[in-house]
Write an enzyme that holds these catalytic residues in place. Sequence first.
Site, PDB file in Angstrom:
ATOM      1  N   SER A   8      22.984  28.340  -1.454  1.00 22.35           N
ATOM      2  CA  SER A   8      22.016  27.265  -1.684  1.00 22.35           C
ATOM      3  C   SER A   8      20.634  27.875  -1.849  1.00 22.35           C
ATOM      4  O   SER A   8      20.111  28.505  -0.918  1.00 22.35           O
ATOM      5  CB  SER A   8      22.003  26.300  -0.507  1.00 22.35           C
ATOM      6  OG  SER A   8      20.803  25.540  -0.556  1.00 22.35           O
ATOM      7  N   HIS A  33      24.211  26.624  -5.693  1.00 25.61           N
ATOM      8  CA  HIS A  33      24.035  25.276  -5.132  1.00 25.61           C
ATOM      9  C   HIS A  33      22.551  24.908  -5.196  1.00 25.61           C
ATOM     10  O   HIS A  33      21.691  25.629  -4.710  1.00 25.61           O
ATOM     11  CB  HIS A  33      24.540  25.257  -3.682  1.00 25.61           C
ATOM     12  CG  HIS A  33      24.560  23.901  -3.064  1.00 25.61           C
ATOM     13  ND1 HIS A  33      25.557  22.975  -3.307  1.00 25.61           N
ATOM     14  CD2 HIS A  33      23.710  23.298  -2.187  1.00 25.61           C
ATOM     15  CE1 HIS A  33      25.324  21.878  -2.608  1.00 25.61           C
ATOM     16  NE2 HIS A  33      24.199  22.038  -1.929  1.00 25.61           N
ATOM     17  N   ASP A  35      19.821  22.081  -4.397  1.00 27.54           N
ATOM     18  CA  ASP A  35      19.537  20.905  -3.559  1.00 27.54           C
ATOM     19  C   ASP A  35      18.322  20.142  -4.062  1.00 27.54           C
ATOM     20  O   ASP A  35      17.215  20.672  -4.084  1.00 27.54           O
ATOM     21  CB  ASP A  35      19.288  21.351  -2.114  1.00 27.54           C
ATOM     22  CG  ASP A  35      20.572  21.764  -1.413  1.00 27.54           C
ATOM     23  OD1 ASP A  35      21.522  20.964  -1.396  1.00 27.54           O
ATOM     24  OD2 ASP A  35      20.617  22.893  -0.886  1.00 27.54           O
ATOM     25  N   MET A  37      15.899  17.034  -3.412  1.00 27.39           N
ATOM     26  CA  MET A  37      15.459  16.094  -2.364  1.00 27.39           C
ATOM     27  C   MET A  37      14.212  15.357  -2.825  1.00 27.39           C
ATOM     28  O   MET A  37      13.361  15.935  -3.487  1.00 27.39           O
ATOM     29  CB  MET A  37      15.159  16.865  -1.081  1.00 27.39           C
ATOM     30  CG  MET A  37      16.334  17.692  -0.588  1.00 27.39           C
ATOM     31  SD  MET A  37      15.937  18.503   0.971  1.00 27.39           S
ATOM     32  CE  MET A  37      17.422  19.477   1.202  1.00 27.39           C
ATOM     33  N   HIS A  66      23.294  19.114  -6.051  1.00 26.99           N
ATOM     34  CA  HIS A  66      23.493  18.193  -4.925  1.00 26.99           C
ATOM     35  C   HIS A  66      22.282  17.258  -4.868  1.00 26.99           C
ATOM     36  O   HIS A  66      21.201  17.662  -4.436  1.00 26.99           O
ATOM     37  CB  HIS A  66      23.635  19.031  -3.643  1.00 26.99           C
ATOM     38  CG  HIS A  66      23.720  18.216  -2.393  1.00 26.99           C
ATOM     39  ND1 HIS A  66      23.635  18.781  -1.128  1.00 26.99           N
ATOM     40  CD2 HIS A  66      23.886  16.884  -2.186  1.00 26.99           C
ATOM     41  CE1 HIS A  66      23.745  17.835  -0.221  1.00 26.99           C
ATOM     42  NE2 HIS A  66      23.895  16.679  -0.832  1.00 26.99           N
ATOM     43  N   MET A  68      20.078  14.519  -3.429  1.00 22.41           N
ATOM     44  CA  MET A  68      19.717  13.742  -2.237  1.00 22.41           C
ATOM     45  C   MET A  68      18.523  12.894  -2.639  1.00 22.41           C
ATOM     46  O   MET A  68      17.394  13.097  -2.176  1.00 22.41           O
ATOM     47  CB  MET A  68      19.398  14.688  -1.070  1.00 22.41           C
ATOM     48  CG  MET A  68      20.641  15.363  -0.502  1.00 22.41           C
ATOM     49  SD  MET A  68      20.267  16.875   0.402  1.00 22.41           S
ATOM     50  CE  MET A  68      20.245  18.047  -0.944  1.00 22.41           C
ATOM     51  N   MET A 137      29.177  16.943   4.326  1.00 23.00           N
ATOM     52  CA  MET A 137      28.001  17.514   4.990  1.00 23.00           C
ATOM     53  C   MET A 137      28.354  17.870   6.432  1.00 23.00           C
ATOM     54  O   MET A 137      28.888  17.043   7.174  1.00 23.00           O
ATOM     55  CB  MET A 137      26.843  16.497   5.012  1.00 23.00           C
ATOM     56  CG  MET A 137      26.239  16.147   3.652  1.00 23.00           C
ATOM     57  SD  MET A 137      25.673  17.543   2.675  1.00 23.00           S
ATOM     58  CE  MET A 137      24.395  18.226   3.733  1.00 23.00           C
ATOM     59  N   ASP A 175      29.005  21.762   3.429  1.00 23.78           N
ATOM     60  CA  ASP A 175      27.589  22.116   3.241  1.00 23.78           C
ATOM     61  C   ASP A 175      26.813  21.907   4.534  1.00 23.78           C
ATOM     62  O   ASP A 175      26.708  20.782   5.020  1.00 23.78           O
ATOM     63  CB  ASP A 175      27.008  21.233   2.122  1.00 23.78           C
ATOM     64  CG  ASP A 175      25.558  21.545   1.780  1.00 23.78           C
ATOM     65  OD1 ASP A 175      24.996  22.502   2.331  1.00 23.78           O
ATOM     66  OD2 ASP A 175      24.982  20.811   0.946  1.00 23.78           O
TER      67      ASP A 175
HETATM   68  C1  DX5 Z   1      20.927  20.410   3.373  1.00 25.01           C
HETATM   69  C2  DX5 Z   1      21.372  21.031   2.074  1.00 25.01           C
HETATM   70  C3  DX5 Z   1      22.093  22.301   2.222  1.00 25.01           C
HETATM   71  C4  DX5 Z   1      21.292  23.430   2.835  1.00 25.01           C
HETATM   72  C5  DX5 Z   1      22.249  24.329   3.536  1.00 25.01           C
HETATM   73  O1  DX5 Z   1      20.493  19.117   3.136  1.00 25.01           O
HETATM   74  O2  DX5 Z   1      22.226  20.135   1.386  1.00 25.01           O
HETATM   75  O3  DX5 Z   1      22.659  22.714   0.978  1.00 25.01           O
HETATM   76  O4  DX5 Z   1      20.571  24.181   1.903  1.00 25.01           O
HETATM   77  O5  DX5 Z   1      21.510  25.298   4.198  1.00 25.01           O
HETATM   78  P1  DX5 Z   1      22.128  26.100   5.422  1.00 25.01           P
HETATM   79  O6  DX5 Z   1      23.300  26.881   4.878  1.00 25.01           O
HETATM   80  O7  DX5 Z   1      21.011  26.983   5.833  1.00 25.01           O
HETATM   81  O8  DX5 Z   1      22.533  25.097   6.454  1.00 25.01           O
HETATM   82 ZN    ZN Z   2      23.324  20.883  -0.387  1.00 25.44          ZN
END
Ligand code: DX5
Ligand code: ZN
Length: 220
Positions: A8, A33, A35, A37, A66, A68, A137, A175
Amino acid sequence: MAFRIAPSILSADFARLGEEVRAVAAAGADLVHFDVMDNHYVPNLTVGPLVCAALKPQSKLPLDVHLMVRPVDRIIPDFAKAGASIISFHPEASEHVDRTIALIKENGCKAGLVLNPATPVSFLDYTLEKLDLVLLMSVNPGFGGQQFIRSVLPKIAEVRKRIDKLGKDIWLEVDGGIKTDNIADAAKAGADTFVAGSAIFGSKDYAATIRQMREKLSVV
Ligand code: DX5
Ligand code: ZN
């Protein structure tokens, strides 16, 4: 079972993102990956389609986006155009889950549904057969570097059973909080795809960390 490792980039050095993507590709990652947000669905703000498009040519790895964000539908075509291979979203963030899955596929991407730690598996009741990926998650979404929530392990096993019963090639991704010391537990429960942010980008040698993860997976 083919296992996939998806670093990620949330935990990468954002001042050198292209270089970081090339580094994990060279280190043997299977996916990147990504993310997204929005400071609305989750209390953090990251990157959007522009950065996705900029990172696409940095490696041959599929981009595992991903989302969010809420709402989700408006932004899906933008991520498809930006080079996403997989687009996953949270059912709580969509007014019409079935429509969002169809929209992702119409835009030429694989569709994933993401279940938070407290989101019931029943969200897969009328959706699983349409999905390419289920993302479970193992932390509450919003931040990297959180502690793995172990109660997700029986949930992984339950979803694995559902996928096997259906007999379709649906990836089961986990994840949050994945490290070299718990990746095998998630694999034993039935996961085949592993997101790891801080464990990989927080390590000195990305290749060594990914190699250690694969060693743990090889004895599952
Ligand atoms: C959290 C993200 C994850 C995050 C995971 O909301 O969706 O993808 O980056 O990070 P680690 O592996 O550090 O928990
Ligand atoms: Zn993620």
